[in-house]
Scaffold this active site. Structure first.
Site, PDB file in Angstrom:
ATOM      1  N   GLU A  46       0.859  -1.208   0.000  1.00 37.71           N
ATOM      2  CA  GLU A  46       0.000   0.000   0.000  1.00 37.71           C
ATOM      3  C   GLU A  46       0.889   1.250   0.000  1.00 37.71           C
ATOM      4  OE1 GLU A  46      -1.659   0.722   3.917  1.00 37.71           O
ATOM      5  OE2 GLU A  46      -3.409   1.776   3.099  1.00 37.71           O
ATOM      6  N   ASN A 106      -6.985   6.123  -1.926  1.00 37.67           N
ATOM      7  CA  ASN A 106      -5.894   5.208  -1.606  1.00 37.67           C
ATOM      8  C   ASN A 106      -6.081   4.015  -2.560  1.00 37.67           C
ATOM      9  OD1 ASN A 106      -4.070   3.428  -0.444  1.00 37.67           O
ATOM     10  ND2 ASN A 106      -4.660   3.900   1.655  1.00 37.67           N
ATOM     11  N   LYS A 123      -9.378   1.906  -2.041  1.00 35.98           N
ATOM     12  CA  LYS A 123      -9.612   1.374  -0.692  1.00 35.98           C
ATOM     13  C   LYS A 123     -10.985   1.776  -0.155  1.00 35.98           C
ATOM     14  CE  LYS A 123      -7.121   1.169   3.780  1.00 35.98           C
ATOM     15  NZ  LYS A 123      -5.850   1.617   4.424  1.00 35.98           N
ATOM     16  N   GLU A 142      -6.272   8.711   7.623  1.00 35.74           N
ATOM     17  CA  GLU A 142      -6.771   8.299   6.297  1.00 35.74           C
ATOM     18  C   GLU A 142      -8.138   8.889   5.988  1.00 35.74           C
ATOM     19  OE1 GLU A 142      -6.072   4.429   4.514  1.00 35.74           O
ATOM     20  OE2 GLU A 142      -5.036   3.852   6.345  1.00 35.74           O
ATOM     21  N   CYS A 168      -4.856  -3.056   2.932  1.00 35.68           N
ATOM     22  CA  CYS A 168      -4.593  -2.963   4.369  1.00 35.68           C
ATOM     23  C   CYS A 168      -5.815  -3.239   5.240  1.00 35.68           C
ATOM     24  CB  CYS A 168      -3.946  -1.628   4.709  1.00 35.68           C
ATOM     25  SG  CYS A 168      -3.182  -1.688   6.353  1.00 35.68           S
ATOM     26  N   ASN A 193       0.220  -1.053   5.362  1.00 36.80           N
ATOM     27  CA  ASN A 193       1.113  -0.329   6.278  1.00 36.80           C
ATOM     28  C   ASN A 193       0.434  -0.432   7.635  1.00 36.80           C
ATOM     29  OD1 ASN A 193       3.134   1.975   4.792  1.00 36.80           O
ATOM     30  ND2 ASN A 193       1.417   1.286   3.549  1.00 36.80           N
TER      31      ASN A 193
END
Ligand code: CDV
Length: 309
Positions: A46, A106, A123, A142, A168, A193
């Site tokens: 990621e 993302n 994401k 995020e 993730c 991550n």
């Protein structure tokens, strides 16, 4: 047999000051190693091109946008696409995507052996918070910097099989795997991550985090009879540790290859996509065994509603 040799290309830490081109050089070194080990596909983490920037609180949108790519491939990533294409290796990696109409995601892409992007994923499950939180040991912003993905969980025909991606935090949600399982997915590519410490629960350290990581990957693979390739960005980024634990999980839920370091490291396994067939035709033959008449709450309700007294 439909065997694909997969290289999980774990990246060690990327510091805030590191340039994109320095990171791309490291990614090129890994794809060259992958070529020497006969890989068909290389999977990177990621947000592979930069440090995990959502840990930093920023108020200036121009500063935020510096972490995003407006084109893929772009000036910094063309050398990576060229190298992978010249070596005849497909690849997947994550990056921060800024669209031409100003949306921030993302994102992960899958490029085929000719360097063409054949699949894109944004994401869906964004963890963290959207304002500075002084109660946390570190920030995870995020929800501030990205929109939730708008593409669902697509599954794409590539490399002679059915491929999906997630990123993730998505790996912790059974819905992620099942939505792809319902499209027949045979290999899920996922980068992550994951901070080594829970910012809201200091007692939860790296061993606990690795346990949860392994637990969800193995369950997701087994319950959908699919390969799962999970690749970390690992190690200490400017004083913020991230877990390693890159691994390849087979459709029985067994870990068949695993990283031993928190540095740049290639984890290789020859994955036969036909190994997915048995589980998909027996215990997880969805068409025969699922009981959707009882699953309405899964999509009809988001939070918990407890039964009345
Ligand atoms: N990058 C992530 O999505 N990280 C989350 C952390 C915040 C728990 C993860 O699920 O690993």
């Amino acid at each position: 047999m439909r065997t694909i040799v997969v290289g999980g290309a774990q990246l060690g830490p990327i510091q805030k000051a590191d340039s994109r081109s320095a990171v791309v050089d490291r990614m090129i070194a890994l794809v060259e190693e992958a070529s020497g080990r006969d890989c068909d596909l290389v999977v990177y983490p990621e947000l592979a091109l930069t440090t995990f920037f959502p840990r930093w609180y920023m108020q200036d949108q121009d500063e935020v946008d510096q972490w995003f790519e407006t084109a893929m491939p772009g000036p910094d990533t063309i050398p990576l696409f060229d190298k992978a294409r010249d070596l005849g290796i497909a690849m997947s990696f994550g990056y921060a995507e800024l669209t031409s109409d100003g949306r921030h995601y993302n994102t992960s892409v899958l490029a085929d052996k000719h360097g063409q992007i054949v699949a894109r994923y944004r994401k869906v499950h964004l963890p963290g918070h959207d304002e500075y939180d002084p109660e946390r040991s570190h920030q995870h912003l995020e929800k501030r910097y990205f929109l939730p993905g708008d593409l669902g969980f697509p599954v794409t025909r590539a490399l002679g099989g059915l491929f999906g991606m997630c990123i993730c935090n998505d790996r912790r949600w059974p819905e992620t795997y099942r939505v792809m399982g319902l499209q027949g997915v045979e290999m899920i590519l996922l980068g992550y991550n994951t901070p080594s410490v829970n910012s809201q629960k200091p007692a939860e350290g790296s061993q606990d985090r690795l346990f949860h990581h392994r637990l969800v990957l193995q369950a997701g693979a087994y319950q959908n009879s699919t390969w799962v390739v999970a690749v970390a960005k690992a190690g200490d980024e400017d004083g913020h540790p991230l877990i390693g634990g890159s691994m390849i999980v087979n459709p029985d839920g067994k870990v068949v290859a695993e990283a031993v370091s928190e540095a740049d490291e290639l984890v290789v396994h020859a994955c036969d996509l036909d190994d997915c067939t048995f589980g998909k035709q027996t215990i997880f033959d969805f068409a025969r065994h699922r009981r959707t008449e009882h699953y309405g709450l899964i999509t009809g309700q988001t939070g918990v509603v407890e039964p009345r007294d």
